[in-house]
Write a protein that holds these residues in place. Structure first.
Motif, PDB file in Angstrom:
ATOM      1  N   ALA A 103     -23.980 -17.125  91.101  1.00  0.00           N
ATOM      2  CA  ALA A 103     -24.857 -17.665  90.072  1.00  0.00           C
ATOM      3  C   ALA A 103     -24.041 -18.156  88.883  1.00  0.00           C
ATOM      4  N   THR A 104     -24.551 -19.161  88.217  1.00  0.00           N
ATOM      5  CA  THR A 104     -23.889 -19.679  87.027  1.00  0.00           C
ATOM      6  C   THR A 104     -23.871 -18.611  85.944  1.00  0.00           C
ATOM      7  N   GLY A 105     -22.995 -18.801  84.972  1.00  0.00           N
ATOM      8  CA  GLY A 105     -22.978 -17.904  83.835  1.00  0.00           C
ATOM      9  C   GLY A 105     -21.611 -17.321  83.509  1.00  0.00           C
ATOM     10  N   GLU A 112     -21.501 -22.911  92.246  1.00  0.00           N
ATOM     11  CA  GLU A 112     -22.419 -22.186  91.376  1.00  0.00           C
ATOM     12  C   GLU A 112     -23.853 -22.602  91.660  1.00  0.00           C
ATOM     13  N   VAL A 113     -24.740 -21.610  91.635  1.00  0.00           N
ATOM     14  CA  VAL A 113     -26.161 -21.870  91.835  1.00  0.00           C
ATOM     15  C   VAL A 113     -26.936 -21.351  90.628  1.00  0.00           C
ATOM     16  N   ASP A 114     -28.056 -21.962  90.373  1.00  0.00           N
ATOM     17  CA  ASP A 114     -28.900 -21.547  89.262  1.00  0.00           C
ATOM     18  C   ASP A 114     -29.452 -20.152  89.552  1.00  0.00           C
ATOM     19  N   PRO A 115     -29.386 -19.233  88.594  1.00  0.00           N
ATOM     20  CA  PRO A 115     -29.881 -17.873  88.812  1.00  0.00           C
ATOM     21  C   PRO A 115     -31.357 -17.814  89.213  1.00  0.00           C
ATOM     22  N   SER A 116     -32.132 -18.851  88.891  1.00  0.00           N
ATOM     23  CA  SER A 116     -33.542 -18.857  89.284  1.00  0.00           C
ATOM     24  C   SER A 116     -33.708 -19.167  90.773  1.00  0.00           C
ATOM     25  N   ALA A 117     -32.616 -19.538  91.438  1.00  0.00           N
ATOM     26  CA  ALA A 117     -32.671 -19.888  92.857  1.00  0.00           C
ATOM     27  C   ALA A 117     -32.080 -18.799  93.749  1.00  0.00           C
ATOM     28  N   SER A 137     -32.454 -14.650  87.540  1.00  0.00           N
ATOM     29  CA  SER A 137     -32.758 -15.047  86.163  1.00  0.00           C
ATOM     30  C   SER A 137     -33.716 -14.065  85.503  1.00  0.00           C
TER      31      SER A 137
END
Length: 63
Positions: free
Chosen positions: A9-11, A45-50, A59
């Motif tokens: 996840a990104t961040g 990286e993937v969006d934490p909401s995914a 997320s």
């Protein structure tokens, strides 16, 4: 020539990602004897909401 694909996840900061990639290259070198310059590793990286882990969307967990 090993190829290591890390999906997370990104961040993370650029410094954290550099440290992770360096540690992975070092681990491959130390465990297999592969020259560091032959190790290929990259981060997607993937969006934490995914992403879901343990039944919780990442997320939501980060809030």
């Amino acid at each position: 020539m090993p190829f290591i694909h890390i999906t997370m996840a990104t961040g993370r900061t650029p410094e954290q990602k550099r440290a992770l990639l360096a540690a992975v290259a070092d681990a491959v070198h130390e465990t297999t004897g592969t020259p560091r310059e032959s190790v290929r590793a990259w981060i997607t990286e993937v969006d934490p909401s995914a992403v879901i882990a343990g039944g919780v969307i990442l997320s939501d967990r980060r809030k």
